[in-house]
Design a protein around this motif. Sequence first.
Motif, PDB file in Angstrom:
ATOM      1  N   ARG A  73       0.822  -1.105  -0.078  1.00 20.58           N
ATOM      2  CA  ARG A  73       0.048   0.170   0.037  1.00 20.58           C
ATOM      3  C   ARG A  73       0.905   1.156   0.057  1.00 20.58           C
ATOM      4  NH1 ARG A  73      -4.157   1.064   4.051  1.00 20.58           N
ATOM      5  NH2 ARG A  73      -5.243   1.852   2.110  1.00 20.58           N
ATOM      6  N   PRO A  74       0.611   2.230  -0.904  1.00 22.69           N
ATOM      7  CA  PRO A  74      -0.440   2.248  -1.891  1.00 22.69           C
ATOM      8  C   PRO A  74      -0.143   1.476  -3.110  1.00 22.69           C
ATOM      9  CG  PRO A  74       0.995   4.313  -2.157  1.00 22.69           C
ATOM     10  CD  PRO A  74       1.340   3.577  -0.793  1.00 22.69           C
ATOM     11  N   CYS A  75      -0.919   0.923  -3.647  1.00 21.66           N
ATOM     12  CA  CYS A  75      -0.742  -0.024  -4.860  1.00 21.66           C
ATOM     13  C   CYS A  75      -1.091   0.915  -6.266  1.00 21.66           C
ATOM     14  CB  CYS A  75      -1.472  -1.413  -5.130  1.00 21.66           C
ATOM     15  SG  CYS A  75      -3.299  -1.181  -5.327  1.00 21.66           S
ATOM     16  N   TYR A  76      -0.747   0.242  -7.536  1.00 27.10           N
ATOM     17  CA  TYR A  76      -1.073   1.053  -8.771  1.00 27.10           C
ATOM     18  C   TYR A  76      -2.616   1.249  -8.624  1.00 27.10           C
ATOM     19  CZ  TYR A  76      -1.314   2.033 -13.742  1.00 27.10           C
ATOM     20  OH  TYR A  76      -1.531   2.535 -14.858  1.00 27.10           O
ATOM     21  N   ARG A  77      -3.495   0.589  -8.133  1.00 26.89           N
ATOM     22  CA  ARG A  77      -4.746   0.614  -8.235  1.00 26.89           C
ATOM     23  C   ARG A  77      -5.266   1.885  -7.460  1.00 26.89           C
ATOM     24  NH1 ARG A  77      -8.455  -2.983 -10.630  1.00 26.89           N
ATOM     25  NH2 ARG A  77      -9.983  -1.357 -10.367  1.00 26.89           N
ATOM     26  N   CYS A  78      -4.606   2.244  -6.443  1.00 27.52           N
ATOM     27  CA  CYS A  78      -4.663   3.607  -5.814  1.00 27.52           C
ATOM     28  C   CYS A  78      -4.552   4.895  -6.504  1.00 27.52           C
ATOM     29  CB  CYS A  78      -3.874   3.644  -4.413  1.00 27.52           C
ATOM     30  SG  CYS A  78      -4.332   2.394  -3.175  1.00 27.52           S
ATOM     31  N   LEU A  79      -3.473   4.644  -7.367  1.00 26.19           N
ATOM     32  CA  LEU A  79      -3.305   5.699  -8.491  1.00 26.19           C
ATOM     33  C   LEU A  79      -3.948   5.832  -9.591  1.00 26.19           C
ATOM     34  CD1 LEU A  79      -1.020   7.893  -9.515  1.00 26.19           C
ATOM     35  CD2 LEU A  79      -0.016   5.863 -10.506  1.00 26.19           C
ATOM     36  N   VAL A  80      -4.552   4.655 -10.223  1.00 19.50           N
ATOM     37  CA  VAL A  80      -5.662   4.620 -11.303  1.00 19.50           C
ATOM     38  C   VAL A  80      -6.579   3.679 -10.817  1.00 19.50           C
ATOM     39  CG1 VAL A  80      -5.714   4.003 -13.578  1.00 19.50           C
ATOM     40  CG2 VAL A  80      -3.568   4.945 -12.968  1.00 19.50           C
ATOM     41  N   ALA A  81      -7.665   4.181 -10.580  1.00 19.78           N
ATOM     42  CA  ALA A  81      -9.003   2.900  -9.910  1.00 19.78           C
ATOM     43  C   ALA A  81      -9.515   2.563 -11.080  1.00 19.78           C
ATOM     44  CB  ALA A  81      -9.826   4.069  -9.278  1.00 19.78           C
ATOM     45  N   ASP A  82      -9.755   3.008 -12.202  1.00 20.22           N
ATOM     46  CA  ASP A  82     -10.456   2.471 -13.394  1.00 20.22           C
ATOM     47  C   ASP A  82      -9.670   2.759 -14.482  1.00 20.22           C
ATOM     48  OD1 ASP A  82     -12.518   1.055 -12.151  1.00 20.22           O
ATOM     49  OD2 ASP A  82     -13.112   3.430 -11.440  1.00 20.22           O
ATOM     50  N   GLY A 116       6.030   4.605  -3.435  1.00 20.20           N
ATOM     51  CA  GLY A 116       4.810   5.157  -3.008  1.00 20.20           C
ATOM     52  C   GLY A 116       4.720   6.442  -3.658  1.00 20.20           C
ATOM     53  N   ARG A 117       5.743   6.808  -4.450  1.00 24.58           N
ATOM     54  CA  ARG A 117       5.758   8.063  -5.057  1.00 24.58           C
ATOM     55  C   ARG A 117       5.961   7.957  -6.646  1.00 24.58           C
ATOM     56  NH1 ARG A 117      11.165  10.428  -3.689  1.00 24.58           N
ATOM     57  NH2 ARG A 117      11.885   8.527  -3.648  1.00 24.58           N
ATOM     58  N   ILE A 126       1.949   9.435  -3.791  1.00 24.29           N
ATOM     59  CA  ILE A 126       0.715   8.627  -4.062  1.00 24.29           C
ATOM     60  C   ILE A 126       0.003   8.204  -2.747  1.00 24.29           C
ATOM     61  CG2 ILE A 126      -0.415   6.370  -5.065  1.00 24.29           C
ATOM     62  CD1 ILE A 126       2.461   6.254  -7.035  1.00 24.29           C
ATOM     63  N   ALA A 127      -1.479   8.537  -2.639  1.00 21.40           N
ATOM     64  CA  ALA A 127      -1.910   8.309  -1.367  1.00 21.40           C
ATOM     65  C   ALA A 127      -2.602   7.131  -1.310  1.00 21.40           C
ATOM     66  CB  ALA A 127      -2.998   9.475  -1.216  1.00 21.40           C
ATOM     67  N   PRO A 134      -8.395   4.196   0.622  1.00 17.93           N
ATOM     68  CA  PRO A 134      -9.187   3.231   1.727  1.00 17.93           C
ATOM     69  C   PRO A 134     -10.068   2.236   1.171  1.00 17.93           C
ATOM     70  CG  PRO A 134      -9.263   5.374   2.530  1.00 17.93           C
ATOM     71  CD  PRO A 134      -8.590   5.533   1.121  1.00 17.93           C
ATOM     72  N   GLY A 135     -10.327   2.813  -0.216  1.00 21.46           N
ATOM     73  CA  GLY A 135     -11.457   1.694  -0.832  1.00 21.46           C
ATOM     74  C   GLY A 135     -11.104   1.185  -1.902  1.00 21.46           C
ATOM     75  N   CYS A 136      -9.633   1.119  -2.168  1.00 22.89           N
ATOM     76  CA  CYS A 136      -8.982   0.442  -3.287  1.00 22.89           C
ATOM     77  C   CYS A 136      -9.720  -0.996  -3.187  1.00 22.89           C
ATOM     78  CB  CYS A 136      -7.222   0.418  -3.151  1.00 22.89           C
ATOM     79  SG  CYS A 136      -6.659  -0.661  -4.217  1.00 22.89           S
ATOM     80  N   PRO A 137      -9.793  -1.656  -4.351  1.00 21.53           N
ATOM     81  CA  PRO A 137     -10.323  -2.958  -4.556  1.00 21.53           C
ATOM     82  C   PRO A 137      -9.336  -3.863  -4.554  1.00 21.53           C
ATOM     83  CG  PRO A 137     -10.086  -1.913  -6.711  1.00 21.53           C
ATOM     84  CD  PRO A 137      -9.833  -0.803  -5.461  1.00 21.53           C
TER      85      PRO A 137
END
Length: 251
Positions: free
Chosen positions: A166-175, A217-218, A234-235, A238-241
């Motif tokens: 955490r954070p992962c790539y999906r935290c950066l790009v949700a969809d 994380g950056r 990169i934050a 909390p709702g990252c899948p």
Amino acid sequence: MSFSDDEIERYARHLVLAEVGGPGQQRLKAARVGLVGMGGVGGPAALYLAAAGVGTLRLIDDDAVGLSNLQRQIAFATADVGRSKVEAGAEALGALNPHVGIEPAAERLGPDNAARLIQGCDVVLDGTDDFAARFAVNAACVAAGIPLVSGALGRWSGQVGVFTGRPCYRCLVADGPPDAETCARVGVVGALAGVVGAMAALEAIKLITGAGEPLTGRLLIYDGLAGSSRVARIAADPGCPVCGEGLQAKA
């Protein structure tokens, strides 16, 4: 782990480098790096990782070399057009450094095979331009606890980030955006691929050797037209899948 006379001469500039030295070079030799995509980012990165003495490189790509690739994908030559990228890449990397083991995997990485394709890797470097593949390799790396180096480019700009949980790539790009720009659609200056690929390789080398401070994380964003760069933190979402707080609690 010992080095041959050839390896001592080959890696001489690493061996005298304080942040690498003998121990760091041994870690490189013992490491396995998975490269997802042997394109504009993955090709230059693979060349530098092979030159650095990474013990094993796993090349993951189901594509063939096209003539338009040669403007930026410098691991290939004109005679390689039509050949499998992983086969042509394995040949080029073996010629560069015969001490590096090459594991070609002529497969398209997706949710069904990502875990298998990255199994046993110490670091994974993703240079694909497909969001489905990016999401699949990110999820597999989070599940396996493998650091992920992500590189992307288009037009005149590129970016490199490192994700270790955490954070992962999906935290950066949700969809994945429905109208995502690709190099085929919007173009890209060829030399930019070398810049981003080399930076991605550098981050992988830092992760393996423990040198310096990786971009964990950056996100490093490079503007080739302006000749400038910036780094954004990169934050964690909390709702990252993939790595969200609820999922972490269940784990």
